[in-house]
Design a protein around this motif. Structure first.
Motif, PDB file in Angstrom:
ATOM      1  N   ARG A 160       0.866  -1.319  -0.003  1.00 59.95           N
ATOM      2  CA  ARG A 160      -0.084   0.026   0.022  1.00 59.95           C
ATOM      3  C   ARG A 160       0.889   1.162  -0.043  1.00 59.95           C
ATOM      4  O   ARG A 160       0.512   2.253  -0.590  1.00 59.95           O
ATOM      5  CB  ARG A 160      -0.846  -0.049   1.182  1.00 59.95           C
ATOM      6  CG  ARG A 160      -2.145  -1.076   0.904  1.00 59.95           C
ATOM      7  CD  ARG A 160      -3.236  -0.829   2.204  1.00 59.95           C
ATOM      8  NE  ARG A 160      -4.430  -1.629   2.035  1.00 59.95           N
ATOM      9  CZ  ARG A 160      -5.379  -1.531   2.241  1.00 59.95           C
ATOM     10  NH1 ARG A 160      -5.517  -0.504   2.928  1.00 59.95           N
ATOM     11  NH2 ARG A 160      -6.629  -2.145   2.070  1.00 59.95           N
ATOM     12  N   ALA A 161       1.974   1.271   0.344  1.00 56.86           N
ATOM     13  CA  ALA A 161       2.860   2.316   0.636  1.00 56.86           C
ATOM     14  C   ALA A 161       3.800   2.452  -0.747  1.00 56.86           C
ATOM     15  O   ALA A 161       4.535   3.324  -0.612  1.00 56.86           O
ATOM     16  CB  ALA A 161       4.027   2.151   1.745  1.00 56.86           C
ATOM     17  N   GLY A 162       3.739   1.624  -1.614  1.00 59.50           N
ATOM     18  CA  GLY A 162       4.084   1.656  -2.801  1.00 59.50           C
ATOM     19  C   GLY A 162       5.308   0.786  -3.237  1.00 59.50           C
ATOM     20  O   GLY A 162       6.089   0.820  -4.118  1.00 59.50           O
ATOM     21  N   GLU A 163       5.822  -0.002  -2.190  1.00 60.67           N
ATOM     22  CA  GLU A 163       6.973  -0.999  -2.236  1.00 60.67           C
ATOM     23  C   GLU A 163       6.486  -2.163  -2.912  1.00 60.67           C
ATOM     24  O   GLU A 163       5.653  -2.736  -2.977  1.00 60.67           O
ATOM     25  CB  GLU A 163       7.475  -1.175  -0.971  1.00 60.67           C
ATOM     26  CG  GLU A 163       7.797   0.075   0.030  1.00 60.67           C
ATOM     27  CD  GLU A 163       9.127   0.701  -0.663  1.00 60.67           C
ATOM     28  OE1 GLU A 163       9.875   0.023  -1.326  1.00 60.67           O
ATOM     29  OE2 GLU A 163       9.155   1.948  -0.506  1.00 60.67           O
ATOM     30  N   ALA A 193      12.707  -3.305   1.282  1.00 64.66           N
ATOM     31  CA  ALA A 193      11.256  -2.405   1.288  1.00 64.66           C
ATOM     32  C   ALA A 193      11.198  -1.596   2.518  1.00 64.66           C
ATOM     33  O   ALA A 193      10.902  -0.619   2.556  1.00 64.66           O
ATOM     34  CB  ALA A 193      10.237  -3.445   0.762  1.00 64.66           C
ATOM     35  N   VAL A 194      11.344  -2.479   3.586  1.00 61.89           N
ATOM     36  CA  VAL A 194      11.124  -1.734   5.039  1.00 61.89           C
ATOM     37  C   VAL A 194      12.340  -0.400   5.119  1.00 61.89           C
ATOM     38  O   VAL A 194      12.033   0.526   5.622  1.00 61.89           O
ATOM     39  CB  VAL A 194      11.304  -2.785   6.149  1.00 61.89           C
ATOM     40  CG1 VAL A 194      11.507  -2.072   7.576  1.00 61.89           C
ATOM     41  CG2 VAL A 194      10.135  -3.693   6.186  1.00 61.89           C
ATOM     42  N   ARG A 195      13.494  -0.865   4.626  1.00 57.44           N
ATOM     43  CA  ARG A 195      14.478   0.015   4.871  1.00 57.44           C
ATOM     44  C   ARG A 195      14.267   1.259   3.935  1.00 57.44           C
ATOM     45  O   ARG A 195      14.357   2.640   4.122  1.00 57.44           O
ATOM     46  CB  ARG A 195      15.930  -0.180   4.370  1.00 57.44           C
ATOM     47  CG  ARG A 195      16.647  -1.153   5.434  1.00 57.44           C
ATOM     48  CD  ARG A 195      18.009  -1.755   4.699  1.00 57.44           C
ATOM     49  NE  ARG A 195      18.557  -2.591   5.859  1.00 57.44           N
ATOM     50  CZ  ARG A 195      19.765  -3.190   5.569  1.00 57.44           C
ATOM     51  NH1 ARG A 195      19.963  -3.197   4.388  1.00 57.44           N
ATOM     52  NH2 ARG A 195      20.330  -3.948   6.546  1.00 57.44           N
ATOM     53  N   ALA A 196      13.653   1.088   2.816  1.00 53.64           N
ATOM     54  CA  ALA A 196      13.317   2.157   1.796  1.00 53.64           C
ATOM     55  C   ALA A 196      12.324   3.010   2.356  1.00 53.64           C
ATOM     56  O   ALA A 196      12.341   4.199   2.324  1.00 53.64           O
ATOM     57  CB  ALA A 196      12.936   1.501   0.313  1.00 53.64           C
ATOM     58  N   LEU A 197      11.312   2.307   2.887  1.00 53.34           N
ATOM     59  CA  LEU A 197      10.043   3.309   3.421  1.00 53.34           C
ATOM     60  C   LEU A 197      10.396   3.856   4.735  1.00 53.34           C
ATOM     61  O   LEU A 197       9.955   5.040   5.173  1.00 53.34           O
ATOM     62  CB  LEU A 197       8.747   2.212   3.745  1.00 53.34           C
ATOM     63  CG  LEU A 197       7.483   2.867   3.891  1.00 53.34           C
ATOM     64  CD1 LEU A 197       7.131   3.918   3.019  1.00 53.34           C
ATOM     65  CD2 LEU A 197       6.448   1.943   4.177  1.00 53.34           C
ATOM     66  N   GLN A 198      11.327   3.406   5.414  1.00 54.64           N
ATOM     67  CA  GLN A 198      11.807   4.001   6.741  1.00 54.64           C
ATOM     68  C   GLN A 198      12.612   5.230   6.128  1.00 54.64           C
ATOM     69  O   GLN A 198      12.415   6.400   6.866  1.00 54.64           O
ATOM     70  CB  GLN A 198      12.859   3.041   7.415  1.00 54.64           C
ATOM     71  CG  GLN A 198      12.167   1.845   8.223  1.00 54.64           C
ATOM     72  CD  GLN A 198      13.205   1.120   8.994  1.00 54.64           C
ATOM     73  OE1 GLN A 198      14.036   0.829   8.264  1.00 54.64           O
ATOM     74  NE2 GLN A 198      12.727   0.423  10.122  1.00 54.64           N
ATOM     75  N   SER A 235      -5.762   2.428   1.899  1.00 53.02           N
ATOM     76  CA  SER A 235      -5.265   2.614   0.749  1.00 53.02           C
ATOM     77  C   SER A 235      -5.293   4.006   0.320  1.00 53.02           C
ATOM     78  O   SER A 235      -6.248   4.736   0.492  1.00 53.02           O
ATOM     79  CB  SER A 235      -5.615   1.580  -0.271  1.00 53.02           C
ATOM     80  OG  SER A 235      -7.047   1.929  -0.657  1.00 53.02           O
ATOM     81  N   PRO A 236      -4.359   4.252  -0.925  1.00 54.57           N
ATOM     82  CA  PRO A 236      -4.229   5.711  -1.492  1.00 54.57           C
ATOM     83  C   PRO A 236      -5.646   6.034  -2.014  1.00 54.57           C
ATOM     84  O   PRO A 236      -6.316   6.889  -2.110  1.00 54.57           O
ATOM     85  CB  PRO A 236      -3.432   5.696  -2.158  1.00 54.57           C
ATOM     86  CG  PRO A 236      -2.362   4.857  -1.948  1.00 54.57           C
ATOM     87  CD  PRO A 236      -2.872   3.552  -1.125  1.00 54.57           C
ATOM     88  N   ASP A 237      -6.187   4.725  -2.858  1.00 55.96           N
ATOM     89  CA  ASP A 237      -7.619   5.003  -3.323  1.00 55.96           C
ATOM     90  C   ASP A 237      -8.748   5.278  -2.465  1.00 55.96           C
ATOM     91  O   ASP A 237      -9.515   6.035  -2.730  1.00 55.96           O
ATOM     92  CB  ASP A 237      -8.023   3.595  -4.106  1.00 55.96           C
ATOM     93  CG  ASP A 237      -7.021   3.579  -5.180  1.00 55.96           C
ATOM     94  OD1 ASP A 237      -6.523   4.526  -5.750  1.00 55.96           O
ATOM     95  OD2 ASP A 237      -7.108   2.358  -5.813  1.00 55.96           O
TER      96      ASP A 237
END
Length: 143
Positions: free
Chosen positions: A20-23, A38-43, A68-70
């Protein structure tokens, strides 16, 4: 805390939040290298300490992605529609007021014309009200 090697429903939920965050992760119950990246990128994107571990601070920040963004877009659209409805009601009230004022003005002019004709006073051209368009063009018919 969820970290490399963790498995189960909590990891599945974490991966769903990452999606949902786009990862770009697959939603399963395995916390592997892809999940850690993915956790690192979002952090990093959220300004958190980057360690690849989904601890309390990270999970609290990730909860913004439970919607969700929608779904957020739908809520914003709903708010925008309500705002437009309020504005439309306000404009309808203004139009109603302007119609009342213009009707009163035209009645006033008609009364003045009648009094001037009765008194034999010539009506100056500037005082005559604007003639309504003929009914075929959308104006009112003869009274």
């Amino acid at each position: 805390m969820l970290r490399l090697g963790a498995k189960g429903a909590c990891v599945r939920e974490l991966r769903a939040l990452l999606v949902r965050a786009g990862e770009p992760v697959k939603v399963d119950g395995d916390f592997g290298q892809t999940t850690r990246d993915a956790v690192r990128a979002l952090q990093k994107r959220l300004g958190l300490a980057v360690d690849g571990v989904a601890g309390p601070e990270t999970m609290a920040a990730f909860t913004t992605f439970r919607t969700s963004p929608d779904e957020k877009l739908g809520a914003r659209m709903h708010d925008n529609i309500n705002e437009m409805r309020r504005e439309l009601r306000h404009q309808e009230h203004e139009i109603h007021y302007l119609r009342m004022v213009s009707d009163a003005y035209l009645r006033h002019i008609a009364a003045l014309e009648s009094l001037m004709r009765t008194a034999g006073i010539q009506i100056p051209a500037l005082v005559l009200p604007i003639q309504a368009p003929p009914p075929a063009l959308g104006g009112p018919g003869p009274a």
